[in-house]
Structure formats: structure tokens, C-alpha cells
Write a protein that holds these residues in place. Structure first.
Motif, PDB file in Angstrom:
ATOM      1  N   GLN A 232    -102.429   4.766  40.056  1.00 20.27           N
ATOM      2  CA  GLN A 232    -103.151   3.802  39.220  1.00 20.27           C
ATOM      3  C   GLN A 232    -103.715   4.465  37.960  1.00 20.27           C
ATOM      4  O   GLN A 232    -103.672   3.896  36.869  1.00 20.27           O
ATOM      5  N   ILE A 233    -104.219   5.672  38.111  1.00 21.34           N
ATOM      6  CA  ILE A 233    -104.802   6.383  36.965  1.00 21.34           C
ATOM      7  C   ILE A 233    -103.732   6.721  35.929  1.00 21.34           C
ATOM      8  O   ILE A 233    -103.941   6.563  34.721  1.00 21.34           O
ATOM      9  N   LEU A 234    -102.568   7.183  36.404  1.00 19.99           N
ATOM     10  CA  LEU A 234    -101.562   7.731  35.486  1.00 19.99           C
ATOM     11  C   LEU A 234    -100.498   6.743  35.047  1.00 19.99           C
ATOM     12  O   LEU A 234     -99.764   7.018  34.087  1.00 19.99           O
ATOM     13  N   SER A 235    -100.403   5.581  35.703  1.00 21.65           N
ATOM     14  CA  SER A 235     -99.341   4.628  35.361  1.00 21.65           C
ATOM     15  C   SER A 235     -99.517   4.027  33.975  1.00 21.65           C
ATOM     16  O   SER A 235     -98.573   3.471  33.412  1.00 21.65           O
ATOM     17  N   THR A 236    -100.724   4.136  33.429  1.00 22.04           N
ATOM     18  CA  THR A 236    -100.965   3.591  32.090  1.00 22.04           C
ATOM     19  C   THR A 236    -100.623   4.593  30.981  1.00 22.04           C
ATOM     20  O   THR A 236    -100.653   4.242  29.805  1.00 22.04           O
ATOM     21  N   ILE A 237    -100.314   5.836  31.362  1.00 20.37           N
ATOM     22  CA  ILE A 237     -99.973   6.863  30.377  1.00 20.37           C
ATOM     23  C   ILE A 237     -98.457   6.909  30.216  1.00 20.37           C
ATOM     24  O   ILE A 237     -97.721   6.981  31.196  1.00 20.37           O
ATOM     25  N   ASP A 238     -98.003   6.873  28.966  1.00 19.85           N
ATOM     26  CA  ASP A 238     -96.567   6.828  28.683  1.00 19.85           C
ATOM     27  C   ASP A 238     -95.984   8.241  28.655  1.00 19.85           C
ATOM     28  O   ASP A 238     -95.662   8.780  27.601  1.00 19.85           O
ATOM     29  N   PRO A 240     -93.029  11.077  29.257  1.00 19.06           N
ATOM     30  CA  PRO A 240     -91.563  11.041  29.172  1.00 19.06           C
ATOM     31  C   PRO A 240     -90.904  11.338  30.516  1.00 19.06           C
ATOM     32  O   PRO A 240     -89.694  11.508  30.578  1.00 19.06           O
ATOM     33  N   TRP A 241     -91.686  11.431  31.578  1.00 24.70           N
ATOM     34  CA  TRP A 241     -91.184  11.668  32.935  1.00 24.70           C
ATOM     35  C   TRP A 241     -91.877  10.673  33.869  1.00 24.70           C
ATOM     36  O   TRP A 241     -92.952  10.158  33.554  1.00 24.70           O
ATOM     37  N   PRO A 242     -91.321  10.398  35.048  1.00 26.02           N
ATOM     38  CA  PRO A 242     -91.943   9.450  35.979  1.00 26.02           C
ATOM     39  C   PRO A 242     -93.105  10.086  36.749  1.00 26.02           C
ATOM     40  O   PRO A 242     -93.107  10.126  37.992  1.00 26.02           O
ATOM     41  N   VAL A 243     -94.098  10.571  36.029  1.00 25.58           N
ATOM     42  CA  VAL A 243     -95.194  11.335  36.638  1.00 25.58           C
ATOM     43  C   VAL A 243     -95.948  10.501  37.669  1.00 25.58           C
ATOM     44  O   VAL A 243     -96.217  10.962  38.785  1.00 25.58           O
ATOM     45  N   ALA A 244     -96.301   9.282  37.302  1.00 25.84           N
ATOM     46  CA  ALA A 244     -97.086   8.442  38.222  1.00 25.84           C
ATOM     47  C   ALA A 244     -96.321   8.182  39.516  1.00 25.84           C
ATOM     48  O   ALA A 244     -96.889   8.245  40.609  1.00 25.84           O
ATOM     49  N   ALA A 245     -95.024   7.906  39.397  1.00 24.87           N
ATOM     50  CA  ALA A 245     -94.205   7.642  40.595  1.00 24.87           C
ATOM     51  C   ALA A 245     -94.050   8.891  41.457  1.00 24.87           C
ATOM     52  O   ALA A 245     -94.059   8.815  42.690  1.00 24.87           O
ATOM     53  N   ILE A 246     -93.912  10.047  40.826  1.00 22.95           N
ATOM     54  CA  ILE A 246     -93.812  11.307  41.586  1.00 22.95           C
ATOM     55  C   ILE A 246     -95.076  11.521  42.407  1.00 22.95           C
ATOM     56  O   ILE A 246     -95.025  11.881  43.590  1.00 22.95           O
ATOM     57  N   ILE A 247     -96.219  11.291  41.776  1.00 20.39           N
ATOM     58  CA  ILE A 247     -97.501  11.486  42.453  1.00 20.39           C
ATOM     59  C   ILE A 247     -97.682  10.469  43.576  1.00 20.39           C
ATOM     60  O   ILE A 247     -98.170  10.797  44.664  1.00 20.39           O
ATOM     61  N   LEU A 248     -97.252   9.240  43.341  1.00 27.39           N
ATOM     62  CA  LEU A 248     -97.351   8.213  44.386  1.00 27.39           C
ATOM     63  C   LEU A 248     -96.539   8.608  45.612  1.00 27.39           C
ATOM     64  O   LEU A 248     -96.947   8.363  46.750  1.00 27.39           O
ATOM     65  N   GLN A 249     -95.389   9.252  45.413  1.00 25.06           N
ATOM     66  CA  GLN A 249     -94.450   9.510  46.507  1.00 25.06           C
ATOM     67  C   GLN A 249     -94.546  10.909  47.118  1.00 25.06           C
ATOM     68  O   GLN A 249     -93.809  11.205  48.062  1.00 25.06           O
ATOM     69  N   HIS A 250     -95.412  11.776  46.629  1.00 26.61           N
ATOM     70  CA  HIS A 250     -95.309  13.175  47.050  1.00 26.61           C
ATOM     71  C   HIS A 250     -95.689  13.424  48.513  1.00 26.61           C
ATOM     72  O   HIS A 250     -95.455  14.523  49.023  1.00 26.61           O
TER      73      HIS A 250
END
Length: 345
Positions: A232-238, A240-250
Motif C-alpha cells: 500500500q505504501i509503495l504502490s503509489t510510487i512510479d 521502473p520495476w514492480p517494487v510494490a508487487a515484489i514486496i507484497l509477494q516476498h
């Protein structure tokens, strides 16, 4: 439209084809196995600033930068096994200036003899765009560096036992990705995501994070929620990598036993699988509030035990190879046989 085939081309037919590529602004040159220029369209003549008489004394080696007789022979050999060759190079103008091109070569018959027909276009604008994008990426990386460090520090200030944890996970995840020969773009995304993978813990009470004995079920469920919070914190930051999704799934596992979504392997990002293994290995190798360090040897045994079950086998193999080569350099403590309750949150 496919203009090229195995028929025997005449000068008249080549002139017709040449005029078509002139209309599109493309370059066309036909040359023999000895490099002799057999035909060239007006677009290329104008670009290189040669007259027809001047070009008649030229060889393809004279027109293409860093091109030799060996390149010509290799091109003919290559086109014995396929119908097309694509390459990037540069023409040399009469004044010595270079014209960067992307070319498609094919082999045809001209007056009964094999020849290379090369169709190309100027990629100067494309190269300028690439340089601009690389510069933008460099600036973005520099700016992100400070932000990422601030985020990582904010998490670790509240959780003294995991100070340095995110950076160690990031370093190991980067090494695993390199060992797997992933692209530099993917490796950079893994490094960034791993360096802030526990950002969601900023919303978890520190007395729970630092608890020195077993957690209550409700407390563990709260800690598990840090992946959602991080997303939720990082999904609003654009990024160039799927950072928010990586963190959600780690904390997901390839057999669906992980959290928060219970994803299976085919539904998980490869980047998440890499960060997940690095996180487990670091967590087991170092001290935690609820147990002493178990040690890197134990951690490697553990991920291999669950290779192909909880952890991606390719990621485990890459991590194990790093260990065998002495490339995992955690500051870890002595192994204990006691209190091996494994909590990897």
C-alpha cells in the motif's frame, strides 16, 4: 510486402525495388562476395555524399565502418542457413562522419550470381532517445537512492534487532540474481525491492517486533500484514520495476503455503522468489529476539530441503552455488541446537 525471393533479379527489377525504398526513406545496397557494389539507391548516395561514378570504385568495406572482407564472407555463410540477418552498424560518409544504421541482409541472385541485398535505415534519432533514457534512468537511480535509504533507516530505527537486515537481504538477492544471469534491469529491481522489503513493519508495534519469546497467534497475524502495508505504501510510487508487487509477494511460497495471498509458483514474480529466499537465508543466519543465530550452513540446508516445494529450485541452486563459492558473507553467530523455532517474518 515481401519483395525478396529466390528469383534471378535484373537491373530493371532492382531499380523498381530501389525506388520503393527511396519513397520510404530507407537505404539499399547490393554487393557481391568480393564486396563489390552492384547496386545502390539514391537515398544512400545522397546520405553518403557520393556520385554514381565515385561509388563505382568503392567496396562495401569502404562504406561500412569496421567492416572487412571476413565480415562479408561471414554474412554469405550465415545466410546459407537462414533467410535474414539483422545487425547494427554505421555507414561512413565521404567526409568521414558516421551514419548509424539498423540493417536487414538477405541473399538473392543477381544476374545468376549470389549477392547480399542490404536494406537499412538511419537510427540516429533512436540512439539519441536511448542516450536520453539512460541519462533519465541514471538521475532516477541517484534520486531514488536517497529515498530508499531513508525508508530503510526508518524501518530499522524501530526494530534494532533487524538493523542491517534489509541491506544484507538486498546484497544477497542481488548476488543470487547475478548468479542466475538475469538482466541488469531485473537485478536492479530486485536490489531496490529487497532493500526496503520490510517497509510495512513501520506500522507494526515495536514491542511485537522485538518480542523475545513466542508470539500469540493474533500477533503473528499482525506481523504477516506487513507485506500488505508495504504494498500500500509503495504502490503509489512510479518505480521502473514492480517494487510494490515484489514486496507484497516476498513471503509467498511456490506451493501456495505462503502469505498474504497464498500464490503458487506460476503466479509469483521471479523477483519475489529471489527476495524470498534471500530473506529466509539472512533471517536464519543472524540473531533474532526470539532465538540465537542458526548459521548460514543451517540456512542453506533448510532452503535445499524445501527446494521445489516452498522455494524456487533455480533460485535455491543459485544461492547454494554462492555459498559453495564462499560468496555469502553474513556476520553470523555460532550455531545453536536449541530454540530452533523458525519464524521468518
Amino acid at each position: 510486402m515481401n519483395l525478396i525471393n529466390n528469383q534471378n533479379y535484373t537491373d530493371e527489377q532492382l531499380s523498381s525495388i530501389s525506388s520503393i525504398f527511396n519513397n520510404f526513406g530507407d537505404y539499399m545496397v547490393l554487393y557481391g562476395s568480393d564486396g563489390e557494389i552492384l547496386h545502390i539507391n539514391s537515398n544512400l548516395l545522397i546520405t553518403l555524399d557520393y556520385s554514381k561514378d565515385e561509388i563505382s570504385n568503392k567496396n562495401i568495406n569502404d562504406l561500412l565502418c569496421s567492416w572487412s572482407e571476413e565480415n562479408t564472407l561471414n554474412t554469405f555463410e550465415y545466410l546459407n542457413y537462414t533467410d535474414r540477418q539483422i545487425f547494427r552498424g554505421a555507414f561512413r560518409r565521404k567526409n568521414g562522419n558516421k551514419v548509424p544504421i539498423k540493417a536487414k541482409n538477405t541473399c538473392i541472385f543477381y544476374k545468376g550470381v549470389k549477392a547480399i541485398l542490404s536494406i537499412s535505415h538511419d537510427i540516429s534519432v533512436d540512439l539519441d532517445i536511448e542516450r536520453t533514457e539512460r541519462e533519465k534512468f541514471r538521475i532516477l537511480r541517484e534520486n531514488l537512492g536517497g529515498v530508499i535509504l531513508a525508508i530503510a533507516n526508518a524501518v530499522e530505527v524501530r526494530d534494532s534487532y533487524t538493523a542491517g537486515h534489509q541491506q544484507r537481504v538486498s546484497n544477497l538477492a542481488r548476488k543470487i540474481a547475478n548468479q542466475m544471469d538475469l538482466s541488469q534491469q531485473t537485478i536492479e529491481g530486485i536490489r531496490i525491492a529487497a532493500s526496503i522489503h520490510d517497509i510495512g513493519k513501520i506500522a507494526i508495534p515495536s514491542d511485537i517486533l522485538n518480542k523475545s519469546h513466542s508470539l500469540l497467534e493474533v500477533e503473528f497475524e499482525l506481523i504477516k500484514h506487513h507485506t500488505n502495508i508495504g504494498f500500500q505504501i509503495l504502490s503509489t510510487i512510479d518505480f521502473p520495476w514492480p517494487v510494490a508487487a515484489i514486496i507484497l509477494q516476498h513471503h509467498e511460497c511456490i506451493n501456495g503455503s505462503g502469505y498474504p495471498l497464498g500464490l503458487e509458483g506460476t503466479m509469483m514474480l521471479l523477483e519475489s522468489k529471489v527476495v524470498g529466499v534471500a530473506d529466509v537465508v539472512e533471517a536464519m543466519s543472524t540473531h533474532r529476539p526470539y532465538r540465537p543465530a542458526l548459521g548460514i550452513e543451517y540456512a542453506i540446508e533448510e532452503i535445499n530441503k524445501f527446494s521445489g516445494i516452498r522455494f524456487d529450485s533455480d533460485v535455491v541452486d543459485a544461492c547454494t552455488e554462492l555459498y559453495r563459492n564462499g560468496d555469502i558473507d553474513f556476520d553470523h553467530y555460532s550455531i545453536t541446537k536449541q530454540n530452533k523455532g523458525k519464524r521468518f517474518f
